[in-house]
Design an enzyme around this catalytic site. Structure first.
Site, mmCIF file in Angstrom:
data_model
loop_
_atom_site.group_PDB
_atom_site.id
_atom_site.type_symbol
_atom_site.label_atom_id
_atom_site.label_comp_id
_atom_site.label_asym_id
_atom_site.label_seq_id
_atom_site.Cartn_x
_atom_site.Cartn_y
_atom_site.Cartn_z
ATOM 1 N N GLU A 115 4.822 -9.523 23.905
ATOM 2 C CA GLU A 115 5.066 -9.099 22.524
ATOM 3 C C GLU A 115 5.754 -7.749 22.529
ATOM 4 O OE1 GLU A 115 1.918 -9.908 19.565
ATOM 5 O OE2 GLU A 115 0.888 -10.922 21.193
ATOM 6 N N HIS A 243 3.789 -5.735 9.698
ATOM 7 C CA HIS A 243 4.311 -6.681 10.698
ATOM 8 C C HIS A 243 5.730 -7.044 10.283
ATOM 9 C CE1 HIS A 243 4.734 -10.028 13.399
ATOM 10 N NE2 HIS A 243 3.560 -9.771 13.930
ATOM 11 N N ARG A 291 6.579 -2.383 16.859
ATOM 12 C CA ARG A 291 6.560 -2.940 15.510
ATOM 13 C C ARG A 291 7.056 -1.999 14.426
ATOM 14 N NH1 ARG A 291 1.021 -6.142 15.094
ATOM 15 N NH2 ARG A 291 1.880 -7.581 16.615
ATOM 16 N N HIS A 352 -0.137 -5.334 7.602
ATOM 17 C CA HIS A 352 -0.767 -6.175 8.627
ATOM 18 C C HIS A 352 -2.029 -5.555 9.211
ATOM 19 C CE1 HIS A 352 -0.829 -9.146 11.807
ATOM 20 N NE2 HIS A 352 -0.762 -8.222 12.751
ATOM 21 N N ARG A 387 -0.151 0.826 16.425
ATOM 22 C CA ARG A 387 -0.854 -0.040 17.377
ATOM 23 C C ARG A 387 0.113 -0.913 18.172
ATOM 24 N NH1 ARG A 387 -2.991 -5.519 17.013
ATOM 25 N NH2 ARG A 387 -2.009 -5.647 14.972
HETATM 26 P P1 FAD Z 1 -12.449 -9.020 10.794
HETATM 27 O O1 FAD Z 1 -12.148 -10.060 11.777
HETATM 28 O O2 FAD Z 1 -11.511 -8.875 9.668
HETATM 29 O O3 FAD Z 1 -13.891 -9.333 10.194
HETATM 30 C C1 FAD Z 1 -14.359 -8.624 9.089
HETATM 31 C C2 FAD Z 1 -15.672 -9.216 8.645
HETATM 32 O O4 FAD Z 1 -16.273 -8.333 7.708
HETATM 33 C C3 FAD Z 1 -15.572 -10.557 7.947
HETATM 34 O O5 FAD Z 1 -16.610 -11.355 8.431
HETATM 35 C C4 FAD Z 1 -15.813 -10.229 6.473
HETATM 36 O O6 FAD Z 1 -16.427 -11.263 5.750
HETATM 37 C C5 FAD Z 1 -16.787 -9.069 6.616
HETATM 38 N N1 FAD Z 1 -16.822 -8.191 5.451
HETATM 39 C C6 FAD Z 1 -15.835 -7.429 4.932
HETATM 40 N N2 FAD Z 1 -16.278 -6.753 3.856
HETATM 41 C C7 FAD Z 1 -17.577 -7.081 3.695
HETATM 42 C C8 FAD Z 1 -18.575 -6.751 2.753
HETATM 43 N N3 FAD Z 1 -18.352 -5.940 1.737
HETATM 44 N N4 FAD Z 1 -19.810 -7.288 2.887
HETATM 45 C C9 FAD Z 1 -20.078 -8.163 3.899
HETATM 46 N N5 FAD Z 1 -19.161 -8.537 4.821
HETATM 47 C C10 FAD Z 1 -17.944 -7.999 4.711
HETATM 48 N N6 FAD Z 1 -4.765 -8.631 16.720
HETATM 49 C C11 FAD Z 1 -4.593 -8.870 18.022
HETATM 50 O O7 FAD Z 1 -5.105 -8.145 18.867
HETATM 51 N N7 FAD Z 1 -3.863 -9.957 18.413
HETATM 52 C C12 FAD Z 1 -3.265 -10.804 17.540
HETATM 53 O O8 FAD Z 1 -2.644 -11.771 17.928
HETATM 54 C C13 FAD Z 1 -3.425 -10.542 16.161
HETATM 55 N N8 FAD Z 1 -2.843 -11.343 15.240
HETATM 56 C C14 FAD Z 1 -3.104 -11.131 13.914
HETATM 57 C C15 FAD Z 1 -2.593 -12.027 12.980
HETATM 58 C C16 FAD Z 1 -2.910 -11.891 11.642
HETATM 59 C C17 FAD Z 1 -2.343 -12.854 10.635
HETATM 60 C C18 FAD Z 1 -3.756 -10.836 11.233
HETATM 61 C C19 FAD Z 1 -4.125 -10.680 9.793
HETATM 62 C C20 FAD Z 1 -4.249 -9.932 12.158
HETATM 63 C C21 FAD Z 1 -3.927 -10.067 13.495
HETATM 64 N N9 FAD Z 1 -4.424 -9.187 14.460
HETATM 65 C C22 FAD Z 1 -4.222 -9.437 15.778
HETATM 66 C C23 FAD Z 1 -5.338 -8.126 14.086
HETATM 67 C C24 FAD Z 1 -6.762 -8.583 14.370
HETATM 68 O O9 FAD Z 1 -6.885 -9.945 14.068
HETATM 69 C C25 FAD Z 1 -7.775 -7.802 13.571
HETATM 70 O O10 FAD Z 1 -7.512 -6.440 13.628
HETATM 71 C C26 FAD Z 1 -9.171 -8.050 14.132
HETATM 72 O O11 FAD Z 1 -9.410 -9.427 14.203
HETATM 73 C C27 FAD Z 1 -10.198 -7.372 13.259
HETATM 74 O O12 FAD Z 1 -11.469 -7.784 13.669
HETATM 75 P P2 FAD Z 1 -12.750 -7.165 12.996
HETATM 76 O O13 FAD Z 1 -13.922 -7.805 13.633
HETATM 77 O O14 FAD Z 1 -12.649 -5.712 12.982
HETATM 78 O O15 FAD Z 1 -12.648 -7.606 11.455
HETATM 79 C C1 SIN Z 2 1.296 -11.455 16.209
HETATM 80 O O1 SIN Z 2 0.939 -12.521 16.699
HETATM 81 O O2 SIN Z 2 2.464 -11.143 16.014
HETATM 82 C C2 SIN Z 2 0.247 -10.473 15.804
HETATM 83 C C3 SIN Z 2 -0.212 -9.725 16.967
HETATM 84 C C4 SIN Z 2 -0.977 -8.497 16.561
HETATM 85 O O3 SIN Z 2 -1.087 -8.187 15.389
HETATM 86 O O4 SIN Z 2 -1.461 -7.820 17.463
#
Ligand code: FAD
Ligand code: SIN
Length: 532
Positions: A115, A243, A291, A352, A387
């Site tokens: 990437e 993104h 990015r 993103h 990032r």
């Molecule tokens: P999340 O996975 O967002 O989980 C948050 C949790 O908190 C959820 O369960 C939600 O219900 C809960 N929550 C929120 N507010 C409350 C509340 N008030 N009360 C109770 N529960 C609550 N990163 C990479 O490293 N590689 C990738 O390929 C990549 N691709 C991505 C593609 C997309 C489309 C997106 C949107 C993001 C991508 N990212 C990627 C970023 C990455 O997915 C996220 O940064 C990461 O998954 C965040 O994980 P987290 O556990 O911090 O939060």
């Molecule tokens: C992507 O697949 O382009 C997202 C990867 C990331 O957000 O780290």
């Protein structure tokens, strides 16, 4: 009132990994994981590209991954955090595999994708559904622990601190402590008190503060806003990552569908809608530059030509291999009448990821006692001003382990705070005009997208402040008289996040990483022009 040892708010990669690790090591302790909608819904679930980790030590090294992360972070990464995540990352990924996560293999070895900003192929993935696969495996694993309970459709409203015991707490007060959280059971609309020795905020990002975002509707920055209200220290909120390539859909989808950066890693090229390459004007790495550079370049070309989108050219790629790697992207485009192998794919930048958040130390502790933060809502220092792709899932895994370990060492020395009052809802009634809330959310997104987006200026940010202030005052009035609902809380939280992004952006008197302001132009080694 519920009394638990560790309350984890959020069931994405960060929250669930931490809960599993703690549950495994402390079978005598009770852990509750809250999630505001279904337990499958999170930013994690939508991750496409994969998890970056040094895997093939013949071609790759920790030094190279560290250098790429620091380079993307534009001088603001915390080098210790970078070292920790890069060096502990592969062990955490191996654990994920042991817990049942599948990553694609190329015959026998793992198929490592590439990437933007990575100097080597080091991204482990499961087709273009990596996040879905990780979330599935974690949910399955979490089910196996009798001391780990899941509460879905439980929406955390506020963290409980001394403030709720009648003591005035300010941002300068020493020894602010967290005693748990007030939580709305959205099924029966009751507000419950969860008392905990340790509370972990793992609530993910805040992409919904912008009009076009890849983040699902749950990403409203609740945890960051709650922690800010609880007087936790926040950091780097100005660094919002856009993104470069979300799929342009005139029908406007929320969330916007992502066309993974891995597609460019696979050979796709960014072009104008007429099919002309332009990235060479902005960076020698062209379509695979970090990015921030690619998103700004696309934004600039769109503004210069008054076009609604730019394009991604995949037509020269091998069809069979493309479909094997990116079946979801292929089918999504097909559903909109776009044949990826014949047509240019229309793309636009979309909010993103937020690099800033609740400031933590190297074991996930926030500045508030007994309050930890993990995952996207935290700011560990790893990402600095921008990032590196696929470093987010890795950060969640690494810091979840560190926080679980630290909590385990401290849990027996922490007492429950017993005399927490019930949530006080006196003087509130059901909302009469829901439209006031939904309209304010629309206005907020408009303000942030117009004035605090990819390219900023002091004038735009000052206008954003004025508009946000009005929204804040109107919303606080509604909040003080209206029964709590998720929509109202989300609006309030989004206003807080918008304020923090704008304030941090206005305070940064330079252009750096994801924060680009035409008032303070950075001398770019390559780029001669001023972006619009
Ligand atoms: P999340 O996975 O967002 O989980 C948050 C949790 O908190 C959820 O369960 C939600 O219900 C809960 N929550 C929120 N507010 C409350 C509340 N008030 N009360 C109770 N529960 C609550 N990163 C990479 O490293 N590689 C990738 O390929 C990549 N691709 C991505 C593609 C997309 C489309 C997106 C949107 C993001 C991508 N990212 C990627 C970023 C990455 O997915 C996220 O940064 C990461 O998954 C965040 O994980 P987290 O556990 O911090 O939060
Ligand atoms: C992507 O697949 O382009 C997202 C990867 C990331 O957000 O780290």
């Amino acid at each position: 009132m519920k009394k638990i040892d560790v309350l984890v708010i959020g069931s994405g990669v960060a929250g669930l990994t931490l809960a599993i690790k703690f549950a495994e090591r402390h079978p005598d302790k009770k852990i509750v994981v809250l999630t505001k909608t279904n337990k499958e819904e999170s930013n994690t679930r939508y991750a496409q590209g994969g998890v970056a980790a040094v895997w093939d030590f013949e071609t790759d090294s920790f030094d190279k991954h560290i250098a790429d992360t620091l380079d993307a972070g534009d001088g603001l990464c915390d080098e210790e955090a970078v070292n920790i995540v890069v060096k502990e990352g592969p062990t955490r990924v191996k654990e994920l595999i042991e817990w049942g996560t599948r990553f694609d293999k190329d015959t026998t070895a793992y198929d490592l994708g590439r990437e933007g900003g990575h100097s080597e192929n080091r991204v482990l993935h499961y087709k273009d559904l990596t996040g879905w696969e990780i979330q599935r495996a974690l949910n399955e694993k979490a089910k196996t622990y009798p001391n780990l309970a899941y509460f879905d459709h439980y929406f955390a409203i506020d963290l409980i601190t001394q403030h709720h015991l009648g003591r005035q707490v300010t941002r300068l007060s020493p020894g602010v402590q967290c005693f748990g959280a007030y939580v709305l059971n959205t099924r029966n609309k009751e507000i419950e008190t969860f008392i905990a020795k340790v509370t972990v905020v793992a609530t993910g990002g805040a992409g919904q503060v912008y009009k076009t975002t890849t983040n699902p509707s749950i990403a409203t920055g609740d945890g960051m806003a709650m922690a800010y209200r609880a007087m936790a220290r926040m950091e780097n909120m100005e660094f919002v990552q856009f993104h470069p390539t979300s799929l342009f859909n005139p029908a406007i989808e929320n969330p916007a569908f992502l066309v993974s950066e891995a597609v460019r890693g696979f050979g796709a090229i960014i072009k104008t809608p007429e099919g002309k390459e332009f990235m060479q004007k902005y960076d020698p790495r062209k379509s695979l530059a970090p990015r921030d550079i690619v998103a700004r370049a696309i934004d600039n070309e769109m503004k210069m030509k008054g076009q609604d989108f730019m394009a991604l050219d995949c037509t020269h790629l091998d069809k069979e291999a493309f479909i094997a790697h990116f079946p979801t992207i292929y089918n999504k485009c097909k559903s909109l009448g776009i044949d990826v192998m014949k047509d240019l794919v229309p793309v636009v930048p979309a909010a993103h990821y937020i690099c800033g958040g609740i400031k933590t130390d190297k074991v996930g502790r926030s500045s508030v006692q007994n309050l930890y933060a993990c995952g996207e809502c935290s700011c560990t220092g790893l990402h600095g001003a921008n990032r590196l792709a696929s470093n987010s899932l890795l950060e969640g895994l690494v810091f979840a382990e560190r926080a679980a370990e630290d909590i385990g060492k401290r849990i027996d020395s922490i007492e429950f705070q017993e005399n927490i009052p019930k949530w006080d809802a006196t003087g509130t009634t059901d909302p009469k005009e829901l439209v006031l809330i939904t309209q304010s959310i629309k206005e907020l997104k408009e303000i942030m997208s117009s004035y605090v987006g990819i390219v900023r200026t002091s004038v735009r940010m000052s206008r954003a402040f004025d508009r946000l202030h009005l929204l804040y005052e109107e919303t606080e009035k509604i909040y003080s008289t209206t029964t709590i609902s998720p929509q109202l809380c989300e609006l309030r939280n989004l206003i807080t996040i918008a304020y923090l992004i704008t304030k941090s952006a206005a305070m940064r008197k330079e252009s750096r990483g994801l924060h680009y302001t035409t008032d303070y132009l950075k001398k770019h080694p390559f780029l001669e022009m001023t972006l619009m």
